[in-house]
Design a protein around this motif. Structure first.
Motif, short mmCIF file in Angstrom:
data_model
loop_
_atom_site.label_atom_id
_atom_site.label_comp_id
_atom_site.label_asym_id
_atom_site.label_seq_id
_atom_site.Cartn_x
_atom_site.Cartn_y
_atom_site.Cartn_z
N PRO A 1 0.84 -1.25 0.14
CA PRO A 1 0.14 -0.04 -0.09
C PRO A 1 0.76 1.21 0.08
N ILE A 2 2.23 1.27 0.66
CA ILE A 2 2.85 2.47 0.66
C ILE A 2 3.51 2.57 -0.84
N ILE A 3 3.76 1.69 -1.55
CA ILE A 3 4.11 1.69 -2.87
C ILE A 3 3.24 2.13 -3.87
N GLU A 4 1.78 1.93 -3.57
CA GLU A 4 0.69 2.47 -4.17
C GLU A 4 0.57 3.79 -4.16
N ILE B 1 2.79 6.09 -2.76
CA ILE B 1 4.01 6.66 -3.82
C ILE B 1 3.64 6.96 -5.20
N LYS B 2 3.28 5.82 -5.82
CA LYS B 2 3.04 5.88 -7.28
C LYS B 2 2.11 7.01 -7.45
N ASP B 3 1.09 7.26 -6.71
CA ASP B 3 -0.09 8.14 -6.88
C ASP B 3 0.48 9.66 -6.55
N TYR B 4 1.29 9.68 -5.91
CA TYR B 4 1.75 10.98 -5.34
C TYR B 4 2.94 11.38 -6.45
N ILE B 5 3.41 10.37 -7.15
CA ILE B 5 4.50 10.65 -8.11
C ILE B 5 3.59 11.09 -9.44
N PHE B 6 2.47 10.57 -9.76
CA PHE B 6 1.77 10.90 -10.88
C PHE B 6 1.24 12.21 -10.86
N GLU B 7 0.91 12.72 -9.56
CA GLU B 7 0.27 14.03 -9.41
C GLU B 7 1.30 14.96 -9.10
N HIS B 8 2.59 14.70 -8.64
CA HIS B 8 3.51 15.70 -8.17
C HIS B 8 4.78 15.67 -8.97
N TYR B 9 4.89 14.56 -10.01
CA TYR B 9 6.23 14.54 -10.83
C TYR B 9 6.98 15.48 -11.07
N ASN B 10 6.21 16.71 -11.30
CA ASN B 10 7.20 17.90 -12.00
C ASN B 10 7.41 18.97 -10.67
N GLU B 11 7.20 18.49 -9.50
CA GLU B 11 7.93 19.18 -8.33
C GLU B 11 9.11 18.41 -7.82
N ARG B 12 9.77 18.98 -6.79
CA ARG B 12 10.99 18.38 -6.19
C ARG B 12 10.59 17.12 -5.52
N ILE B 13 11.24 16.12 -5.87
CA ILE B 13 10.92 14.90 -5.43
C ILE B 13 12.17 14.11 -4.99
N THR B 14 12.60 13.49 -3.72
CA THR B 14 13.74 12.72 -3.59
C THR B 14 13.27 11.56 -2.78
N ILE B 15 13.95 10.80 -2.66
CA ILE B 15 13.80 9.18 -1.75
C ILE B 15 13.24 9.76 -0.28
N ASN B 16 13.98 10.86 0.13
CA ASN B 16 13.83 11.38 1.67
C ASN B 16 12.47 12.17 1.59
N THR B 17 11.80 12.59 0.46
CA THR B 17 10.38 12.75 0.57
C THR B 17 9.47 11.75 1.16
N PHE B 18 9.80 10.68 0.81
CA PHE B 18 9.02 9.40 1.32
C PHE B 18 9.66 8.59 2.55
N HIS C 1 11.03 10.17 5.10
CA HIS C 1 10.62 11.00 6.16
C HIS C 1 9.27 10.68 6.59
N LYS C 2 8.39 10.78 5.62
CA LYS C 2 6.94 10.56 5.81
C LYS C 2 6.58 9.05 6.51
N TYR C 3 7.25 8.05 5.78
CA TYR C 3 6.83 6.68 6.40
C TYR C 3 7.86 6.14 6.97
N HIS C 4 9.01 6.95 7.59
CA HIS C 4 9.62 6.55 8.66
C HIS C 4 10.49 5.34 8.40
N PHE D 1 11.07 -0.89 -2.82
CA PHE D 1 10.80 0.08 -4.03
C PHE D 1 11.07 -0.86 -5.34
N LYS D 2 12.39 -1.36 -5.33
CA LYS D 2 13.00 -2.14 -6.63
C LYS D 2 12.22 -3.40 -6.76
#
Length: 300
Positions: free
Chosen positions: A154-157, A159-176, A178-181, A191-192
């Protein structure tokens, strides 16, 4: 998204034989239709889905009172996203293999009828999802594995939804992380394993795929497109694009625009002997009826 995909609803149609370019998915919304490929005819009934692959010669017959929807993905789209599908020799024949794909196709039809600010983004996301599901089904079939739906974390799902909505913003591994500890190493491994590609490459791929729409359908400068789709350095955009697609964005734009001119709507649907198209109200009615009877999602 002209020349990327096209949807056509038929309730009374017969086509001549033609060599198919791209991939077409068909869903029978009502009644029964007949598909003939290489002189071998097959009947498909309401609720069933069938596929015409790239370079197959086919003929479709829809008798009056029956309805089928055709979702055609153009060669340029497939070549960009999943080029191996253009040369795959295997075919999905069991309806159980195609059920998930059918639901994805119907959802795309619903999205196509909406008129919202983020419609193109959602449609692009759905097109990618359809090709991913189709590729996964073929991969499993090719390796003689049972068709099993892979449960995505569910976490990956999310993340995928977030990337599709915000892909043009600044996104790094730390974005997630930090959020999911999560630790970076654990997140990267998860992810891989779930996506089959590392996080950075996945994010880059989504950005590139979305940039392609503007390359093909606008006259925006490459530097403006790169910034618009999350590449804050045009050199990085050009380098990534050439690494993924083998040519620069400008060269790709020239190639695809010239190629797409060969597949404009008049040439793709010009071999229909006779047909009657559905009105928008009829389309919405039959989609709602189909979803209520066969799928879990209701078209609004």
């Amino acid at each position: 998204m002209r020349n990327i995909y096209e949807i056509k609803y038929l309730k009374y149609s017969a086509t001549k034989y033609r060599n198919h370019v791209g991939i077409s998915f068909f869903v029978v919304l009502k009644g029964k239709v007949m598909m003939t490929i290489k002189d071998e005819s097959t009947f498909y009934e309401e609720g069933e889905t069938f596929i015409v692959k790239h370079n197959e010669c086919y003929k479709l017959d829809v008798l009056e009172g029956n309805i089928v929807v055709q979702i055609h993905l153009y060669e340029s789209l497939i070549e960009t996203m999943v080029p191996e599908l253009l040369s795959n020799h295997y075919h999905l024949t069991s309806q159980s293999e195609i059920m998930m794909l059918r639901d994805q196709l119907i959802y795309l039809c619903c999205l196509n009828l909406t008129h919202k600010n983020n419609q193109n983004l959602k449609i692009m996301k759905q097109l990618i999802s359809i090709l991913e599901v189709y590729k996964e089904r073929l991969f499993l079939k090719n390796h003689d594995c049972p068709i099993i739906h892979k449960n995505v974390n569910p976490i990956i799902e999310e993340i995928k939804d977030y990337i599709f909505e915000h892909y043009n913003e600044r996104i790094t591994i730390n974005t997630f992380t930090h959020k999911y500890h999560l630790s970076e190493s654990y997140f990267s491994k998860m992810f891989k394993e779930q996506m089959g590609v590392n996080f950075k490459d996945y994010l880059t791929d989504i950005r590139l795929l979305n940039s392609i729409y503007d390359l093909i359908h606008t006259h925006e400068k490459v530097i403006d497109i790169s910034e618009k789709h999350g590449f804050y350095n045009v050199s990085a955009y050009i380098h990534s694009f050439k690494l993924y697609y083998g040519v620069t964005p400008k060269k790709y734009r020239d190639m695809i625009q010239n190629r797409n001119a060969q597949f404009a709507r008049p040439s793709f649907f010009n071999e229909v002997d006779y047909e009657k198209n559905l009105s928008i109200d009829e389309i919405k009615f039959y989609l709602r009826h189909f979803e209520q009877k066969y799928t879990q999602t209701v078209c609004t």
